[in-house]
Design a protein around this motif. Sequence first.
Motif, PDB file in Angstrom:
ATOM      1  N   LEU A 166       5.067   4.355  -6.564  1.00 11.54           N
ATOM      2  CA  LEU A 166       5.401   3.569  -5.376  1.00 11.54           C
ATOM      3  C   LEU A 166       6.906   3.399  -5.274  1.00 11.54           C
ATOM      4  O   LEU A 166       7.583   3.193  -6.293  1.00 11.54           O
ATOM      5  N   ARG A 167       7.422   3.497  -4.046  1.00 10.67           N
ATOM      6  CA  ARG A 167       8.852   3.274  -3.790  1.00 10.67           C
ATOM      7  C   ARG A 167       8.993   2.534  -2.469  1.00 10.67           C
ATOM      8  O   ARG A 167       8.357   2.896  -1.470  1.00 10.67           O
ATOM      9  N   LEU A 168       9.818   1.492  -2.485  1.00  7.03           N
ATOM     10  CA  LEU A 168      10.155   0.773  -1.264  1.00  7.03           C
ATOM     11  C   LEU A 168      11.672   0.651  -1.204  1.00  7.03           C
ATOM     12  O   LEU A 168      12.303   0.154  -2.136  1.00  7.03           O
ATOM     13  N   ASP A 169      12.274   1.126  -0.108  1.00  7.55           N
ATOM     14  CA  ASP A 169      13.720   0.980   0.091  1.00  7.55           C
ATOM     15  C   ASP A 169      13.982   0.817   1.579  1.00  7.55           C
ATOM     16  O   ASP A 169      13.043   0.596   2.364  1.00  7.55           O
ATOM     17  N   ASN A 170      15.239   0.930   1.977  1.00  6.59           N
ATOM     18  CA  ASN A 170      15.560   0.691   3.389  1.00  6.59           C
ATOM     19  C   ASN A 170      15.089   1.830   4.307  1.00  6.59           C
ATOM     20  O   ASN A 170      15.250   1.763   5.509  1.00  6.59           O
ATOM     21  N   LYS A 171      14.466   2.869   3.715  1.00  4.08           N
ATOM     22  CA  LYS A 171      13.905   3.957   4.524  1.00  4.08           C
ATOM     23  C   LYS A 171      12.402   3.778   4.755  1.00  4.08           C
ATOM     24  O   LYS A 171      11.800   4.489   5.532  1.00  4.08           O
ATOM     25  N   GLY A 172      11.795   2.835   4.015  1.00  4.56           N
ATOM     26  CA  GLY A 172      10.363   2.619   4.169  1.00  4.56           C
ATOM     27  C   GLY A 172       9.646   2.572   2.828  1.00  4.56           C
ATOM     28  O   GLY A 172      10.272   2.355   1.779  1.00  4.56           O
ATOM     29  N   THR A 173       8.326   2.816   2.845  1.00  4.63           N
ATOM     30  CA  THR A 173       7.497   2.733   1.646  1.00  4.63           C
ATOM     31  C   THR A 173       6.742   4.039   1.435  1.00  4.63           C
ATOM     32  O   THR A 173       6.166   4.589   2.379  1.00  4.63           O
TER      33      THR A 173
ATOM     34  N   PHE B  57      18.698  -3.263  -1.279  1.00  7.70           N
ATOM     35  CA  PHE B  57      17.531  -3.426  -2.147  1.00  7.70           C
ATOM     36  C   PHE B  57      16.636  -2.182  -2.185  1.00  7.70           C
ATOM     37  O   PHE B  57      16.461  -1.486  -1.189  1.00  7.70           O
ATOM     38  N   ALA B  58      16.047  -1.940  -3.351  1.00 11.64           N
ATOM     39  CA  ALA B  58      14.982  -0.944  -3.507  1.00 11.64           C
ATOM     40  C   ALA B  58      14.148  -1.337  -4.721  1.00 11.64           C
ATOM     41  O   ALA B  58      14.655  -1.957  -5.661  1.00 11.64           O
ATOM     42  N   THR B  59      12.848  -0.996  -4.663  1.00  9.87           N
ATOM     43  CA  THR B  59      12.001  -1.186  -5.833  1.00  9.87           C
ATOM     44  C   THR B  59      11.186   0.066  -6.062  1.00  9.87           C
ATOM     45  O   THR B  59      10.738   0.722  -5.116  1.00  9.87           O
ATOM     46  N   LEU B  60      11.011   0.408  -7.342  1.00  5.66           N
ATOM     47  CA  LEU B  60      10.203   1.556  -7.732  1.00  5.66           C
ATOM     48  C   LEU B  60       9.199   1.091  -8.777  1.00  5.66           C
ATOM     49  O   LEU B  60       9.525   0.275  -9.640  1.00  5.66           O
TER      50      LEU B  60
ATOM     51  N   ILE C  70       2.405  -2.474  -1.701  1.00  4.81           N
ATOM     52  CA  ILE C  70       3.324  -3.590  -1.905  1.00  4.81           C
ATOM     53  C   ILE C  70       3.472  -4.327  -0.582  1.00  4.81           C
ATOM     54  O   ILE C  70       3.387  -3.713   0.490  1.00  4.81           O
ATOM     55  N   ASN C  71       3.643  -5.629  -0.638  1.00  4.11           N
ATOM     56  CA  ASN C  71       3.832  -6.425   0.568  1.00  4.11           C
ATOM     57  C   ASN C  71       5.333  -6.510   0.857  1.00  4.11           C
ATOM     58  O   ASN C  71       6.075  -7.232   0.193  1.00  4.11           O
ATOM     59  N   GLN C  72       5.780  -5.775   1.852  1.00  4.21           N
ATOM     60  CA  GLN C  72       7.210  -5.692   2.148  1.00  4.21           C
ATOM     61  C   GLN C  72       7.791  -7.051   2.540  1.00  4.21           C
ATOM     62  O   GLN C  72       8.959  -7.348   2.245  1.00  4.21           O
ATOM     63  N   GLN C  73       6.989  -7.897   3.172  1.00  2.00           N
ATOM     64  CA  GLN C  73       7.492  -9.200   3.610  1.00  2.00           C
ATOM     65  C   GLN C  73       7.794 -10.122   2.431  1.00  2.00           C
ATOM     66  O   GLN C  73       8.566 -11.081   2.564  1.00  2.00           O
ATOM     67  N   ASP C  74       7.183  -9.836   1.263  1.00  2.00           N
ATOM     68  CA  ASP C  74       7.416 -10.679   0.084  1.00  2.00           C
ATOM     69  C   ASP C  74       8.776 -10.432  -0.570  1.00  2.00           C
ATOM     70  O   ASP C  74       9.234 -11.236  -1.391  1.00  2.00           O
TER      71      ASP C  74
END
Length: 368
Positions: A70-77, A58-61, A85-89
């Motif tokens: 903003l970028r969230l992936d398996n390397k962090g935020t 998973f990743a979101t941009l 962004i709330n990573q737990q969501d």
Amino acid sequence: MATVKVLFLILLWKTSFLHNEAGLVVFAPSPHRAQLGENFVLPCSFKVDDPSINIQFFATLWLFQGNEVLRLDNKGTLSQPRMSINQQDITKGIANMEIRNVTLSDIGKYRCIIIYSPQKEFKDIDLSVYATPLVKIEKVKKEDKTSSALCSVMGFYPRNISVEILMDGTIMEDSVLSEHRTNADGTYSVNKTWTIPTDVSPKMLSCSVRHETLSPSVQKDLQLGYEAFLHNEAGLVVFAPSPHRAQLGENFVLPCSFKVDDPSIIIQFFATLWLFQGNEVLRLDNKGTVSQPRMSINQQDITKGIANMEIRNVTLSDIGKYRCIIIYSPQKKFKDIDLTVYGKYYILYKHQTAMYVVNAPIIKAAST
């Protein structure tokens, strides 16, 4: 042993294959409107066919006007300072982005991109920002002794606005609207004025404002009536004895009182200012109180005709000339007050076999 290894490889292949076929759908309603200064959440959610979301795929941009914010992936935020962004969501299928302290620079097009490898989907979201106007109506006395109604409309966005001044419920067609002023935060302010004819005695002045953020329109009223016209002739006298001496370190009250001919003091016409060496150190008016840290006034005393200023923890830097200014519109009077500061120090000296202690006043030496 070889059979177990083969079975494990087959199971791993099936898991990856099933994930590769997992459907991905993204949901992000649009458009949205945020209020200036609030914390606003741009919604974006997604759904996959996997029984549970595998974070490693998973990743979101989030993009704003085509630029990644903003970028969230398996390397962090990684994100811009006001965006989060709330990573737990993520495991719940929620990839909302929060914008803290919304500004007008946040207006525009956002894109929420969801990657659930090897699939990638996105949705575009439009955000607009609004600011609701603050409205104030007051009667202003001019130097030529004529009066005008002043309607101040402050801090609104977008720009389009309608402002009317009314006298006793009737729109004054000859009132004048100022040019729009742009404030530091990008919002707008305008004034509308109406000169009150000398042969007219309004009982009520009103300001009516229509703006897209107001539903219905807003109207602010200023009740004048007979009492207000008596006030215009009310006498004003200020009392402030001088000089005064304060002890170093004490809390000292500089006295200032006043008297008006009105039966009772009408706060909306009142203001007091205290100056020290020509600089304003305290102000109290119908908007509130602003003062230097160690200086204060008891607002409840005003209705008793008392405008004393207290100086806490007096220091030698407080020595000098103060001015107490009383404004009871349209009149203005003041008194000057001199303050000196004294203290004690102790001199120890020895005479033969005895020790003596002498108290002496502090002397503030002039600089050379």
